[in-house]
Motif scaffolding. Structure first.
Motif, PDB file in Angstrom:
ATOM      1  N   VAL A   1       0.831  -1.202   0.000  1.00 38.48           N
ATOM      2  CA  VAL A   1       0.000   0.000   0.000  1.00 38.48           C
ATOM      3  C   VAL A   1       0.863   1.250   0.000  1.00 38.48           C
ATOM      4  O   VAL A   1       0.651   2.170  -0.790  1.00 38.48           O
ATOM      5  N   ALA A   2       1.870   1.293   0.882  1.00 37.56           N
ATOM      6  CA  ALA A   2       2.707   2.491   0.996  1.00 37.56           C
ATOM      7  C   ALA A   2       3.597   2.707  -0.229  1.00 37.56           C
ATOM      8  O   ALA A   2       3.821   3.848  -0.636  1.00 37.56           O
ATOM      9  N   ASP A   3       4.103   1.610  -0.831  1.00 40.54           N
ATOM     10  CA  ASP A   3       5.083   1.742  -1.905  1.00 40.54           C
ATOM     11  C   ASP A   3       4.493   1.701  -3.313  1.00 40.54           C
ATOM     12  O   ASP A   3       5.131   2.176  -4.253  1.00 40.54           O
ATOM     13  N   PHE A   4       3.294   1.134  -3.470  1.00 38.86           N
ATOM     14  CA  PHE A   4       2.729   1.012  -4.812  1.00 38.86           C
ATOM     15  C   PHE A   4       1.368   1.689  -4.964  1.00 38.86           C
ATOM     16  O   PHE A   4       1.158   2.455  -5.902  1.00 38.86           O
TER      17      PHE A   4
ATOM     18  N   PHE B   1       2.209  10.626  -0.026  1.00 38.86           N
ATOM     19  CA  PHE B   1       0.767  10.500   0.198  1.00 38.86           C
ATOM     20  C   PHE B   1       0.474  10.159   1.659  1.00 38.86           C
ATOM     21  O   PHE B   1      -0.480  10.658   2.238  1.00 38.86           O
ATOM     22  N   GLY B   2       1.299   9.301   2.264  1.00 39.60           N
ATOM     23  CA  GLY B   2       1.109   8.908   3.656  1.00 39.60           C
ATOM     24  C   GLY B   2       1.355  10.039   4.630  1.00 39.60           C
ATOM     25  O   GLY B   2       0.945   9.953   5.788  1.00 39.60           O
ATOM     26  N   GLU B   3       2.008  11.084   4.204  1.00 38.49           N
ATOM     27  CA  GLU B   3       2.304  12.209   5.086  1.00 38.49           C
ATOM     28  C   GLU B   3       1.340  13.375   4.883  1.00 38.49           C
ATOM     29  O   GLU B   3       1.535  14.441   5.458  1.00 38.49           O
ATOM     30  N   LEU B   4       0.308  13.210   4.087  1.00 44.18           N
ATOM     31  CA  LEU B   4      -0.659  14.278   3.877  1.00 44.18           C
ATOM     32  C   LEU B   4      -1.401  14.574   5.168  1.00 44.18           C
ATOM     33  O   LEU B   4      -1.805  13.666   5.885  1.00 44.18           O
ATOM     34  N   LYS B   5      -1.568  15.841   5.478  1.00 41.72           N
ATOM     35  CA  LYS B   5      -2.251  16.244   6.697  1.00 41.72           C
ATOM     36  C   LYS B   5      -2.758  17.658   6.545  1.00 41.72           C
ATOM     37  O   LYS B   5      -2.348  18.397   5.654  1.00 41.72           O
TER      38      LYS B   5
ATOM     39  N   HIS C   1      -1.953   9.124   6.423  1.00 49.13           N
ATOM     40  CA  HIS C   1      -1.619   7.904   7.171  1.00 49.13           C
ATOM     41  C   HIS C   1      -2.872   7.066   7.400  1.00 49.13           C
ATOM     42  O   HIS C   1      -2.852   5.843   7.266  1.00 49.13           O
ATOM     43  N   PHE C   2      -3.976   7.740   7.720  1.00 49.54           N
ATOM     44  CA  PHE C   2      -5.242   7.026   7.912  1.00 49.54           C
ATOM     45  C   PHE C   2      -5.661   6.314   6.624  1.00 49.54           C
ATOM     46  O   PHE C   2      -6.092   5.161   6.660  1.00 49.54           O
ATOM     47  N   LEU C   3      -5.534   6.985   5.486  1.00 47.58           N
ATOM     48  CA  LEU C   3      -5.912   6.362   4.216  1.00 47.58           C
ATOM     49  C   LEU C   3      -5.026   5.155   3.900  1.00 47.58           C
ATOM     50  O   LEU C   3      -5.509   4.138   3.392  1.00 47.58           O
ATOM     51  N   ASN C   4      -3.718   5.262   4.196  1.00 49.92           N
ATOM     52  CA  ASN C   4      -2.830   4.109   4.005  1.00 49.92           C
ATOM     53  C   ASN C   4      -3.277   2.928   4.860  1.00 49.92           C
ATOM     54  O   ASN C   4      -3.333   1.789   4.398  1.00 49.92           O
ATOM     55  N   THR C   5      -3.588   3.196   6.119  1.00 48.12           N
ATOM     56  CA  THR C   5      -4.014   2.136   7.027  1.00 48.12           C
ATOM     57  C   THR C   5      -5.353   1.551   6.590  1.00 48.12           C
ATOM     58  O   THR C   5      -5.556   0.332   6.638  1.00 48.12           O
ATOM     59  N   LEU C   6      -6.255   2.399   6.129  1.00 43.33           N
ATOM     60  CA  LEU C   6      -7.554   1.935   5.643  1.00 43.33           C
ATOM     61  C   LEU C   6      -7.389   1.034   4.416  1.00 43.33           C
ATOM     62  O   LEU C   6      -8.020  -0.027   4.323  1.00 43.33           O
ATOM     63  N   LEU C   7      -6.535   1.434   3.491  1.00 47.45           N
ATOM     64  CA  LEU C   7      -6.284   0.595   2.311  1.00 47.45           C
ATOM     65  C   LEU C   7      -5.681  -0.750   2.711  1.00 47.45           C
ATOM     66  O   LEU C   7      -6.055  -1.794   2.164  1.00 47.45           O
TER      67      LEU C   7
ATOM     68  N   PHE D   1      -6.103  -2.336   5.545  1.00 43.76           N
ATOM     69  CA  PHE D   1      -7.174  -3.123   6.150  1.00 43.76           C
ATOM     70  C   PHE D   1      -8.088  -3.718   5.083  1.00 43.76           C
ATOM     71  O   PHE D   1      -8.441  -4.899   5.141  1.00 43.76           O
ATOM     72  N   LEU D   2      -8.485  -2.918   4.103  1.00 42.06           N
ATOM     73  CA  LEU D   2      -9.385  -3.406   3.067  1.00 42.06           C
ATOM     74  C   LEU D   2      -8.748  -4.523   2.243  1.00 42.06           C
ATOM     75  O   LEU D   2      -9.414  -5.495   1.876  1.00 42.06           O
ATOM     76  N   ILE D   3      -7.462  -4.403   1.966  1.00 42.96           N
ATOM     77  CA  ILE D   3      -6.780  -5.453   1.204  1.00 42.96           C
ATOM     78  C   ILE D   3      -6.710  -6.744   2.017  1.00 42.96           C
ATOM     79  O   ILE D   3      -7.013  -7.833   1.520  1.00 42.96           O
ATOM     80  N   ILE D   4      -6.327  -6.635   3.295  1.00 45.47           N
ATOM     81  CA  ILE D   4      -6.250  -7.830   4.147  1.00 45.47           C
ATOM     82  C   ILE D   4      -7.631  -8.461   4.302  1.00 45.47           C
ATOM     83  O   ILE D   4      -7.786  -9.680   4.201  1.00 45.47           O
ATOM     84  N   ALA D   5      -8.666  -7.642   4.538  1.00 47.83           N
ATOM     85  CA  ALA D   5     -10.018  -8.174   4.690  1.00 47.83           C
ATOM     86  C   ALA D   5     -10.470  -8.859   3.405  1.00 47.83           C
ATOM     87  O   ALA D   5     -11.093  -9.927   3.449  1.00 47.83           O
ATOM     88  N   GLY D   6     -10.164  -8.279   2.252  1.00 49.38           N
ATOM     89  CA  GLY D   6     -10.525  -8.894   0.977  1.00 49.38           C
ATOM     90  C   GLY D   6      -9.832 -10.225   0.765  1.00 49.38           C
ATOM     91  O   GLY D   6     -10.453 -11.203   0.341  1.00 49.38           O
ATOM     92  N   VAL D   7      -8.541 -10.279   1.058  1.00 53.59           N
ATOM     93  CA  VAL D   7      -7.788 -11.527   0.887  1.00 53.59           C
ATOM     94  C   VAL D   7      -8.332 -12.598   1.823  1.00 53.59           C
ATOM     95  O   VAL D   7      -8.542 -13.746   1.411  1.00 53.59           O
ATOM     96  N   VAL D   8      -8.579 -12.251   3.076  1.00 57.23           N
ATOM     97  CA  VAL D   8      -9.122 -13.229   4.025  1.00 57.23           C
ATOM     98  C   VAL D   8     -10.495 -13.712   3.555  1.00 57.23           C
ATOM     99  O   VAL D   8     -10.789 -14.903   3.593  1.00 57.23           O
ATOM    100  N   TYR D   9     -11.323 -12.796   3.077  1.00 57.24           N
ATOM    101  CA  TYR D   9     -12.659 -13.191   2.632  1.00 57.24           C
ATOM    102  C   TYR D   9     -12.587 -14.129   1.425  1.00 57.24           C
ATOM    103  O   TYR D   9     -13.203 -15.192   1.419  1.00 57.24           O
ATOM    104  N   TRP D  10     -11.833 -13.752   0.408  1.00 59.08           N
ATOM    105  CA  TRP D  10     -11.826 -14.547  -0.818  1.00 59.08           C
ATOM    106  C   TRP D  10     -10.962 -15.799  -0.745  1.00 59.08           C
ATOM    107  O   TRP D  10     -11.211 -16.762  -1.460  1.00 59.08           O
ATOM    108  N   LEU D  11      -9.944 -15.801   0.095  1.00 61.06           N
ATOM    109  CA  LEU D  11      -9.078 -16.979   0.164  1.00 61.06           C
ATOM    110  C   LEU D  11      -9.359 -17.888   1.351  1.00 61.06           C
ATOM    111  O   LEU D  11      -8.862 -19.011   1.388  1.00 61.06           O
TER     112      LEU D  11
END
Length: 141
Positions: A34-37, A53-57, A69-75, A77-87
């Motif tokens: 999320v942070a690098d790509f 982007f992570g330093e926007l405030k 930083h909040f948006l990075n963390t939210l992204l 979370f959404l990726i991890i939740a998606g992977v857990v759900y689909w896999l």
């Protein structure tokens, strides 16, 4: 001490420890993706500011709100939740449905109290109502 040793060497504890370690490593990997790509891609598309982007405030009355930083963390979370759900969740749901499809019914609902009673029961154990099948439902003698 032997009881504690047995507790630690049980299969479930070891499997849980491995799952936590793998989960933490996977979480770090997703945060890096999320942070690098992803956030640089979002920044490039939206024409983001000079900073990362992570330093926007933004600041209100000398209080900084780090929404980047909040948006990075939210992204993450959404990726991890998606992977857990689909896999994990979706395949397990399909597997459980497959096993339950072959399951033979052993209980029926009482028409009076809606309790589960054995199929062969002639009287409900909960409300004592008569469960004998109607003449149309009875098998031929």
């Amino acid at each position: 001490m032997s009881g504690f040793k047995k507790f630690l060497l049980r299969g479930n504890i070891v499997e849980l420890a491995v799952a936590v370690v793998i989960g933490a490593a996977f979480g770090g990997l997703v945060q890096a993706v999320v942070a690098d790509f992803i956030t640089p891609l979002v920044k490039a598309i939206t024409g983001g500011a000079e900073e990362s982007f992570g330093e926007l405030k933004f600041t209100i009355n000398d209080s900084e709100f780090a929404y980047g930083h909040f948006l990075n963390t939210l992204l993450s979370f959404l990726i991890i939740a998606g992977v857990v759900y689909w896999l994990v969740v979706t395949p397990m749901t399909r597997l459980v449905a497959m096993f339950e499809k072959d399951k033979v019914a052993t209980e029926k609902k009482c028409p009076e109290c809606l309790s589960d009673v054995p199929i062969e029961a002639r009287r409900c154990a909960f409300c004592t109502s008569d469960l004998t099948p109607a003449a149309a439902e009875r098998p031929p003698a």
